[in-house]
Write an enzyme that holds these catalytic residues in place. Structure first.
Site, PDB file in Angstrom:
ATOM      1  CG  ASP A  76    -125.427 -51.797  87.234  1.00 35.95           C
ATOM      2  OD1 ASP A  76    -125.067 -52.430  88.239  1.00 35.95           O
ATOM      3  OD2 ASP A  76    -126.500 -51.178  87.166  1.00 35.95           O
ATOM      4  CG  HIS A 101    -126.744 -50.160  82.406  1.00 40.46           C
ATOM      5  ND1 HIS A 101    -128.084 -50.454  82.228  1.00 40.46           N
ATOM      6  CD2 HIS A 101    -126.598 -49.892  83.727  1.00 40.46           C
ATOM      7  CE1 HIS A 101    -128.708 -50.357  83.383  1.00 40.46           C
ATOM      8  NE2 HIS A 101    -127.841 -50.033  84.314  1.00 40.46           N
ATOM      9  CG  ASP A 104    -129.269 -53.070  85.922  1.00 40.08           C
ATOM     10  OD1 ASP A 104    -130.223 -53.866  85.989  1.00 40.08           O
ATOM     11  OD2 ASP A 104    -129.321 -51.922  86.395  1.00 40.08           O
ATOM     12  CG  ASP A 117    -132.853 -51.526  79.354  1.00 37.09           C
ATOM     13  OD1 ASP A 117    -133.201 -51.706  78.170  1.00 37.09           O
ATOM     14  OD2 ASP A 117    -133.561 -51.844  80.325  1.00 37.09           O
ATOM     15  NE  ARG A 118    -130.420 -45.530  82.414  1.00 39.47           N
ATOM     16  CZ  ARG A 118    -131.128 -44.418  82.332  1.00 39.47           C
ATOM     17  NH1 ARG A 118    -130.876 -43.570  81.345  1.00 39.47           N
ATOM     18  NH2 ARG A 118    -132.091 -44.126  83.195  1.00 39.47           N
ATOM     19  CG  ASN A 171    -133.030 -52.079  88.242  1.00 37.60           C
ATOM     20  OD1 ASN A 171    -131.820 -52.293  88.330  1.00 37.60           O
ATOM     21  ND2 ASN A 171    -133.505 -50.924  87.835  1.00 37.60           N
ATOM     22  CG  HIS A 172    -132.279 -51.515  83.675  1.00 44.93           C
ATOM     23  ND1 HIS A 172    -132.856 -50.702  82.728  1.00 44.93           N
ATOM     24  CD2 HIS A 172    -131.996 -50.715  84.729  1.00 44.93           C
ATOM     25  CE1 HIS A 172    -132.893 -49.463  83.171  1.00 44.93           C
ATOM     26  NE2 HIS A 172    -132.374 -49.434  84.384  1.00 44.93           N
ATOM     27  CG  HIS A 180    -128.889 -55.324  90.298  1.00 44.30           C
ATOM     28  ND1 HIS A 180    -127.846 -55.029  89.458  1.00 44.30           N
ATOM     29  CD2 HIS A 180    -129.767 -54.283  90.184  1.00 44.30           C
ATOM     30  CE1 HIS A 180    -128.077 -53.867  88.857  1.00 44.30           C
ATOM     31  NE2 HIS A 180    -129.230 -53.403  89.273  1.00 44.30           N
ATOM     32  NE  ARG A 221    -131.815 -47.229  92.820  1.00 51.15           N
ATOM     33  CZ  ARG A 221    -130.901 -47.081  91.852  1.00 51.15           C
ATOM     34  NH1 ARG A 221    -131.294 -46.814  90.630  1.00 51.15           N
ATOM     35  NH2 ARG A 221    -129.622 -47.215  92.104  1.00 51.15           N
ATOM     36  CG  HIS A 271    -129.526 -50.788  91.927  1.00 52.66           C
ATOM     37  ND1 HIS A 271    -130.259 -50.800  90.767  1.00 52.66           N
ATOM     38  CD2 HIS A 271    -130.399 -50.391  92.901  1.00 52.66           C
ATOM     39  CE1 HIS A 271    -131.506 -50.449  91.027  1.00 52.66           C
ATOM     40  NE2 HIS A 271    -131.615 -50.178  92.309  1.00 52.66           N
TER      41      HIS A 271
END
Length: 540
Positions: free
Chosen positions: A284, A286, A313, A316-317, A345-346, A394, A442, A469
């Site tokens: 990730d 991110h 990923d 995001d964030r 997943n993002h 992922h 999760r 992840h």
């Protein structure tokens, strides 16, 4: 017995204090362990359950957070923080309607709490927006590709013009509507007016279709013709580093060319590395663009001789997600075999709406790009196999045994991730320490043990699973008897976790691995989640 209960209560309070200290130091896993010890001594204290739920939220373990918050509510139905924590977890999962119910309960218990009132109002707005989006949504059969409506050659302005192409197109649309209305009547005046409008329409259409030049005052990176070159990518990264923007024309070109390449790939991609060569696997990122630059500084830029696999990923964030995704896509355009990209997943609409990418794209580009990125993310492959030995995905493995690589190749990935099934589990699942399978911490996917990993590898003649992840303190973790490695490449995740980042180099033909860790580097003063859902930012 009363003395034993009193002694346990005292010990539990001491553990809670230590857990709170660990939480405040961002040591959330340690905090969870200490809260768990306190709960073992006193299961009837709602505070312990709610506090542990909060620590789970910080680790993005929303399923576990919901379970703990629900337990807090069962212990004390009037404990507002139980509803508060559960509502926050539901919100983080995009379950706005469930979150609304919990915040309504918080407001009922604490009618004079201004903070609860504010959060309830924001949650109501989110639910109303969701209902509106559901009402105007079109079916898949009715949906048209936004890429079909974009001609990047026409983005920009003419050399002597004062209106943009977007304005011209809008004017043409209005003109067409006016012409249709006027042609209903037949008076000479309206006929003349219709002819004038028709000429305006033709002019607007010509303007929107002509090959417009990029504004002469634009000083950023430029693509000459249709080929993305290394010089362009270097210039673009340098511009991004200095917080300069890429022209929309070139952003469109990069995304559209990447879309075409990804669309042609299978859902499971085989990568072959020649003997003596290597490939680097990153986890990730991110939206942490400056840490991505640091990876390239440490390990070299992507090229045919130095290929990378980025394991989902990307966005995001972090608040430089656009810079990250355009950089990765540009390298893909430059040389498809220099970089491989997997879906995380993002890379989905539901996550991007909440965690910042959608808001960032609206702020830095426009709504068309929001739809375009959402479409291109659906084209990303779901997994890779390196030299028939290393399975890279992922999230993780599956709720059933017997899944073969051929099953993964057969997945129709051109959609938003479903809430169950192989595609969901590839993107969301996590390893667990105990054998077998268990519910996901999760709330999506599942947890799987070393025995599950062993069987999957044996059945598919593989040696190793590499996945991402999850934040890891050292940037990586080796589990399941050495058969599974988690790699995470976003150091000091969200500017608060204090973790290292890592990447893995594999050298062919033995696929000998070398794990490299690194620390976070400084970045401009733009906080993580700066573009996230307003309501979610309240909980940061």
């Amino acid at each position: 017995m009363p003395n034993m209960e009193t002694e346990n209560s005292v010990k539990a309070e001491e553990l809670k204090v230590r857990a709170n200290d660990a939480f405040n130091a961002h040591k959330y896993a340690q905090a969870i362990d200490l809260y768990s010890q306190a709960i073992e001594l006193n299961t009837k204290n709602a505070v312990y359950w709610a506090n542990r739920a909060f620590a789970h939220i910080r680790l993005e373990e929303y399923g576990s957070a919901i379970q703990d918050a629900t337990k807090a509510i069962e212990v004390d139905p009037k404990y507002s923080k139980g509803y508060y924590r559960r509502g926050a977890a539901y919100l983080a999962m995009g379950k706005f309607k469930e979150a609304l119910k919990d915040f309504q309960q918080v407001k009922k218990i604490c009618p004079n709490d201004s903070d609860a009132t504010k959060k309830l109002k924001e949650c109501e707005k989110a639910v109303m927006k969701l209902k509106f989006e559901e009402a105007i949504a079109v079916t898949e059969s009715e949906r048209h590709s936004v890429a079909d409506s974009v001609d990047f050659h026409s983005i920009g302005k003419g050399p002597n013009a004062s209106v943009s192409t977007d304005v011209a197109i809008a004017a043409a649309t209005v003109a067409v509507m006016a012409a249709v209305v006027m042609l209903v009547w037949t008076s000479e005046t309206t006929v003349v007016a219709a002819i004038v409008v028709g000429l305006l329409v033709l002019g607007a259409c010509w303007w929107s279709g002509c090959k417009a030049d990029v504004e002469p005052q634009y000083s950023g990176a430029r693509i000459e013709g249709d080929e993305v070159t290394l010089d362009f990518v270097k210039k673009m990264m340098d511009d991004f580093k200095n917080q300069k923007c890429l022209h929309k024309r070139y952003a469109f070109q990069i995304v559209l060319q990447t879309r075409e390449m990804l669309q042609a790939l299978p859902s499971l991609v085989d990568i072959n590395i020649s003997a003596g060569k290597q490939i680097t696997v990153c986890g990730d990122v991110h939206g942490q663009f400056y840490d991505l630059l640091n990876i390239f500084e440490l390990n070299g830029l992507p090229s045919n001789e130095n290929p990378y696999l980025f394991n989902g990923d990307f966005v995001d964030r972090g608040s430089f997600s656009l810079e990250v995704i355009l950089t990765l896509f540009a390298f893909k355009c430059m040389s498809p075999s220099a970089i491989y990209l997997a879906r995380g997943n993002h890379e989905s609409k539901s996550m991007n709406k909440i965690y910042g990418f959608e808001g960032e794209i609206r702020s830095k580009l426009n709504e068309t790009f929001v739809e375009l990125f959402a479409e291109v993310f659906c084209y990303l492959p779901l997994a890779h196999v390196i030299n028939e030995k290393v399975f890279v995905v992922h999230g993780g493995l599956f709720s059933v045994d017997g899944v073969k690589l051929s099953d993964l190749r057969a997945i129709n990935r051109f959609c938003e991730p479903p809430e169950e099934g192989l595609m969901c589990e590839l993107l969301w699942s996590d390893p667990q320490r105990i054998p077998g399978r268990g519910p996901s911490k999760r709330g999506v996917g599942l947890s799987f043990g070393a025995d599950v990993t062993k069987r999957f590898l044996q059945e598919n003649n593989l040696d190793l699973v590499v996945r991402s992840h999850e934040v890891k303190d050292e940037g990586y973790e080796i589990e399941h008897n050495g058969k599974l490695i988690t790699v995470f490449s976003a150091p000091n995740y969200c500017d608060q976790m204090g973790n290292k980042g890592a990447f893995i180099r594999f050298e062919a033909p033995e696929m000998k691995l070398n794990i490299v860790t690194f620390s976070a580097v400084p970045h401009p003063d733009v906080k993580p989640m700066a573009y996230a859902n307003n309501f979610l930012r309240m909980f940061q």
